[in-house]
Scaffold this active site. Structure first.
Site, PDB file in Angstrom:
ATOM      1  N   ASP A  64       0.870  -1.309   0.090  1.00 30.63           N
ATOM      2  CA  ASP A  64       0.006  -0.028  -0.033  1.00 30.63           C
ATOM      3  C   ASP A  64       1.023   1.388   0.120  1.00 30.63           C
ATOM      4  OD1 ASP A  64       1.004  -0.462   2.706  1.00 30.63           O
ATOM      5  OD2 ASP A  64      -1.156   0.032   3.477  1.00 30.63           O
ATOM      6  N   TYR A  66       2.966   4.724   0.645  1.00 27.08           N
ATOM      7  CA  TYR A  66       3.354   5.347   1.877  1.00 27.08           C
ATOM      8  C   TYR A  66       2.541   6.291   2.659  1.00 27.08           C
ATOM      9  CZ  TYR A  66       8.114   4.430  -0.523  1.00 27.08           C
ATOM     10  OH  TYR A  66       9.001   4.010  -1.084  1.00 27.08           O
ATOM     11  N   PHE A  77       6.638   2.594  -4.635  1.00 23.60           N
ATOM     12  CA  PHE A  77       7.927   2.669  -4.058  1.00 23.60           C
ATOM     13  C   PHE A  77       8.455   4.290  -4.389  1.00 23.60           C
ATOM     14  CE2 PHE A  77       7.660  -1.818  -4.443  1.00 23.60           C
ATOM     15  CZ  PHE A  77       8.116  -2.313  -3.017  1.00 23.60           C
TER      16      PHE A  77
END
Length: 240
Positions: A64, A66, A77
């Site tokens: 999921d 940040y 990412f």
């Protein structure tokens, strides 16, 4: 109805009208109204906006978004170049340098923002523009609460995205980092209907909690490019 702006609109036609998505949409409207949710609503589908269905060469599957301020931008990412790279992204960059040679992760030098597309200042946007779908299995999260939007319907949506990709005849690579991503292996195999066209790479998650259990040394970037070249597909320039 959501408008992606490329061939995903045709591929996902009808998905927005399904009961699970209506429930998910109602949940999200309430969540965004009551508190802070990441990414901003306009960025939720950036992964699909930046990487059209027919252009996908590789899928890097995350969990999921940040959940701290300013980080999430709808790409697994990736964070804006103005943000400090989170530990998982740092480990990805370390592995890329070890695989391909030092200097590939020169993203550390911040660049000025350009407004030529969704999340255009994201660190990993150069990958997305070359056909790397940076997809999380869950596309939103409540601030400071990792996993807070799991089991609300996103998994059914992203499973459909994975299923559609795996059914495609043009070969691609699925990079599954961590147990949650690795659990999609059966879905990918099943969607190919017995014709194994795609490469599946599984490894531990790049998080500091698990990276030293086998993430490092995976040589994911060169392996992706070897597979693409073997199938007559232009490799990815991983430089940032």
């Amino acid at each position: 109805m959501v408008k992606i702006g490329n061939d995903w609109d045709e591929m996902l036609a009808g998905e927005w009208d399904k009961p699970y998505y209506a429930e998910l949409r109602s949940f999200l409207l309430d969540e965004y109204r009551k508190g802070t949710v990441y990414p901003p609503q306009t960025d939720i589908f950036n992964a699909l906006k930046l990487t059209a269905y027919d252009d996908v060469k590789a899928v890097i599957l995350g969990q999921d978004p940040y959940h701290e301020p300013g980080q999430a931008q709808g790409l697994a990412f990736s964070v804006p170049r103005s943000m400090q790279a989170p530990p998982s992204l740092i480990n990805i960059m370390k592995e890329m340098d070890a695989d391909l040679g030092s200097g590939y992760s020169s993203f550390k030098t911040a660049s000025s923002r350009s407004d030529d597309g969704p999340a255009s200042d994201g660190i990993l946007v150069p990958w997305a523009r070359q056909g790397v779908l940076l997809l999380n299995t869950v596309l939103t999260v409540r601030a400071h609460q990792a996993g807070s939007h799991r089991a609300r319907g996103w998994e059914q949506f992203t499973d459909r995205v994975i299923e559609l990709l795996a059914a495609r005849t043009k070969p691609m690579v699925f990079v599954l980092w961590g147990a949650n991503a690795g659990a999609k292996t059966d879905l990918i195999l099943r969607s190919q209907q017995g014709k194994l066209r795609h490469l599946i790479i599984k490894a531990p998650h790049p998080s500091p909690l698990s990276a030293y259990r086998g993430f490092f040394g995976g040589r994911y970037f060169s392996r992706i490019n070897y597979f693409l070249e073997d199938n007559g597909i232009e490799p990815i320039d991983w430089r940032l």
